[in-house]
Design an enzyme around this catalytic site. Structure first.
Site: not given
Length: 536
Positions: A204, A210, A260-261, A346, A377, A502
Site C-alpha cells: 500500500k 521485505e 491488509g488482512r 493480528e 499422523h 518493524k
C-alpha cells in the site's frame, strides 16, 4: 462502558459454566436426541454444526445476551455506515464494500464507483495476460505471474490460488514471494523465463522493507527488461512506484479504509484473478457477499459468524482454551490455517480495549493446523490423549463421490466423532480381550488406549470447494473476528505490535551494518557471535 468481565451477562455465564462443569459431551447427546438439529445452522452452501461443542442452547442464549449488552448491533451499524471504527488510525473498516453491489459511504462519499472502476481495470489486465495480449519487453507473451508482498498482501491471495487450483489457467504459473530471505526469490523464479514473467508488487505504501527488497531482486533478475512491461504495482504511493520504474498506468490503488488482512477482495487479489480469471474472481466476491447479507440481516441467535464468535469466546474465556486448531479436509485448503493465523491473531491479539484499559480476559486464541488427513499422523494424538483442551474447526468440502473422496470425508467425520466420544478404560479392555490379549495384558495396556474425549469441535460442511463457497468461508471467519473484537472491546483493525517490531528492525539494521550502537545484553551478544562467524 462497563468492563466486559463485570457485566451481569458475564457473571451469568460464569454461573452457567459452573453448572455445566463435569458434563461430558456424551451425556449432552444422550440427554437430547435432537441436539444436532438444535445446534446446526446453514447459510447458502455452508452448514455449521456446533453440536460437538461443550455447550447447550441455554449457553448460546446467554452468549447472545452478552452480545446484545455489548451493542453488537450498534457496532455493525457503525461499520456499515463507514464510521471510523478503527479508532486508533481514524479509519473505517469497510471491506464488505469491496464485494458489494449497493452503495456504501466513507466520509460521505459513495465508494462503489471507485470499486467498480478498479474491478474493470483488473478484468482488462487479467484478460490481457491470460490471452497472451500482454507482452514482455522482448515481445514474448507472459506465462508466469509472481506476486511480491507480505502479510495481507500475500497470505490471502496465496491461500486462494492454491485453494482454487482446479480453476487455474494451465498455461499461466502464479507464484508468490514474501520472505526477505533471498532463497525464496531464488526458489520461486527457478525455471521461469525473465522475458515471459510479470511481477506484481503489492504494498500500500510502497515502503514495505521485505517487499521492496524482493522487488529490487526481481528487477536484477530481469536484467535490462523494461520494467513497464514486467511490473504491476498495487499501491497508493504512485510516485514511489514510478521512481522504481512502474508507470502510473500500471498502478492499482487500495482503499485506505481496508486493512491488509481484509484486502483479498481488492486489487490485492490480482494474482488470484490472473490464476482463475476475473469471472471466477467475481464468483468469489458473490460468495462473500452472500455471507455478508446473512451476517447483516440474520437474528443473532441464527447468525453463523456471530455464533462462531460466541462459541469461540465461550471456549477461550469460560472453558480456558488457549488455542484453536483448524483442520481442512481438502488438500487445496492446506494454506487456510496460515491465512487465518494472521486474520485472527493480528486482529484480536490485543490486551487493551479501545479506551486504553486492560481487556481483563483472554482474547485471540493461538491458531494452528494443517490439512487432514495428514494432520492425523502429526498432532491428532494430542487431541485424543493430551492434557490440553483444544477446540477444533473441521472444514469439509464434501466433493464428488469416489472411493478416495469418500475415504477423506469418512476420516473427517470419524475424527470429529472420536475426539468427542473418547474411549473408556473399560472399552479399551474389551477391545484388547476381543483381540486375544490375556486379562492381565489387557489390564496393563488399557490405560494406554483410553481417550477421555470431550474435545469440543465445530464441523463446517460445504458441497464443493468453489470460488463461491471459498468466498463465503473466508467472509464467515472475517465477520467472526470482527464480532469477537467488538465483544472484547479491542480494535480488530490495527496492528501496532507489528509496527513496533518493524521499527526495531529499522533501528537495528544500520547499527548492525556499522558495528556501532548499544543494545540489550542478549542482542549485543548475538551480534558479536554473528560478526565472529562472518569474520571467520
Amino acid at each position: 462502558m462497563t468492563p466486559l468481565t463485570r457485566t451481569s451477562q458475564w457473571q451469568a455465564l460464569l454461573a452457567h459454566r459452573d453448572a455445566l462443569s463435569g458434563q461430558h459431551l456424551n451425556e449432552l447427546f444422550a440427554a437430547d436426541p435432537q441436539r444436532y438439529t438444535r445446534l446446526s445452522w446453514r447459510c447458502g452452501d455452508l452448514l455449521a454444526d456446533f453440536s460437538k461443542q461443550r455447550l447447550t442452547n441455554e449457553t448460546l442464549a446467554l452468549l447472545v445476551q452478552l452480545a446484545e449488552a455489548r451493542d453488537l448491533a450498534g457496532f455493525l451499524r457503525r461499520m456499515t455506515a463507514g464510521e471510523a471504527i478503527n479508532a486508533t488510525e481514524n479509519r473505517a473498516a469497510l471491506h464488505i464494500a469491496l464485494r458489494a453491489e449497493k452503495p456504501y459511504r466513507v466520509a460521505g462519499e459513495d465508494v462503489l464507483p471507485g470499486i467498480r472502476a478498479t474491478r474493470a481495470r483488473m478484468r482488462a489486465l487479467t484478460d490481457a495476460i491470460r490471452s497472451g495480449e500482454w507482452r514482455g519487453s522482448s515481445g514474448a507473451s507472459i506465462n508466469a505471474v509472481v506476486n511480491l508482498g507480505i502479510g495481507g498482501s500475500d497470505l490471502g491471495p496465496r491461500m486462494a490460488v492454491q485453494a482454487l487450483g482446479a480453476y487455474a489457467a494451465p498455461n499461466l504459473a502464479v507464484r508468490f514471494v514474501a520472505n526477505i530471505d533471498p532463497a525464496e526469490v531464488a526458489d520461486t523464479v527457478r525455471g521461469l523465463d525473465p522475458a515471459r514473467t510479470l511481477f506484481i508488487v503489492s504494498s500500500k505504501t510502497f515502503t514495505t522493507q521485505e517487499t521492496l527488497a524482493n522487488a529490487h531482486a526481481a528487477k536484477s533478475w530481469l536484467g535490462g527488461a523494461d520494467p513497464s512491461r514486467h511490473f504491476i504495482a498495487v499501491s497508493n504511493n504512485v510516485a514511489a512506484a514510478q521512481a522504481f520504474g512502474i508507470p502510473a498506468g500500471n498502478c492499482f490503488a487500495m482503499p485506505e479504509w481496508v486493512g491488509g488482512r481484509f484486502s483479498m477482495w481488492s486489487a490485492i487479489g490480482l494474482p488470484l484473478a490472473c490464476a482463475i480469471g476475473m469471472s471466477a474472481f467475481e464468483q468469489l466476491l458473490a460468495g462473500a457477499r452472500e455471507m455478508d447479507g446473512h451476517f447483516l440481516s440474520a437474528p443473532l441467535a441464527e447468525n453463523l459468524p456471530v455464533l462462531m464468535a460466541l462459541v469461540g469466546l465461550w471456549n477461550i474465556d469460560f472453558l480456558g482454551a488457549e488455542s484453536l486448531a483448524v483442520i481442512p479436509y481438502a488438500h487445496r485448503l492446506g494454506l487456510l490455517p496460515a491465512y487465518l493465523q494472521q486474520l485472527e491473531m493480528e486482529s484480536n491479539g490485543k490486551r487493551v480495549t479501545l479506551d486504553g484499559q486492560d481487556v481483563g480476559c483472554a482474547t485471540a486464541p493461538i491458531l494452528w493446523g494443517m490439512s487432514g488427513s495428514v494432520g492425523q499422523h502429526a498432532f491428532h494424538q494430542l487431541f485424543y490423549q493430551g492434557t490440553r483442551l483444544t477446540p477444533i474447526d473441521f472444514i469439509v468440502p464434501v466433493g464428488d463421490t469416489g472411493a478416495e473422496q469418500e475415504a477423506l470425508v469418512a476420516n473427517a467425520l470419524a475424527q470429529s466423532a472420536a475426539v468427542m466420544k473418547g474411549k473408556t478404560v473399560e472399552e479399551a479392555t474389551r477391545q484388547l480381550l476381543a483381540a486375544g490379549k490375556t486379562p492381565a495384558e489387557a489390564a496393563r495396556l488399557a490405560p494406554h488406549l483410553a481417550c477421555p474425549g470431550n474435545q469440543p469441535s465445530t464441523t463446517l460442511l460445504t458441497p464443493k470447494l468453489t470460488p463461491h463457497t471459498l468466498g463465503s468461508l473466508i467472509a464467515l471467519y472475517e465477520h467472526k473476528v470482527a464480532v469477537q473484537g467488538c465483544l472484547w472491546g479491542v480494535n480488530s483493525f490495527d496492528q501496532w505490535g507489528v509496527e513496533y517490531g518493524k521499527q526495531m528492525a529499522r533501528e537495528i539494521l544500520p547499527k548492525m551494518l556499522s558495528g556501532e550502537g548499544q543494545f540489550d545484553a542478549s542482542t549485543t551478544g548475538l551480534l558479536s557471535a554473528i560478526r565472529a562467524w562472518r569474520k571467520a
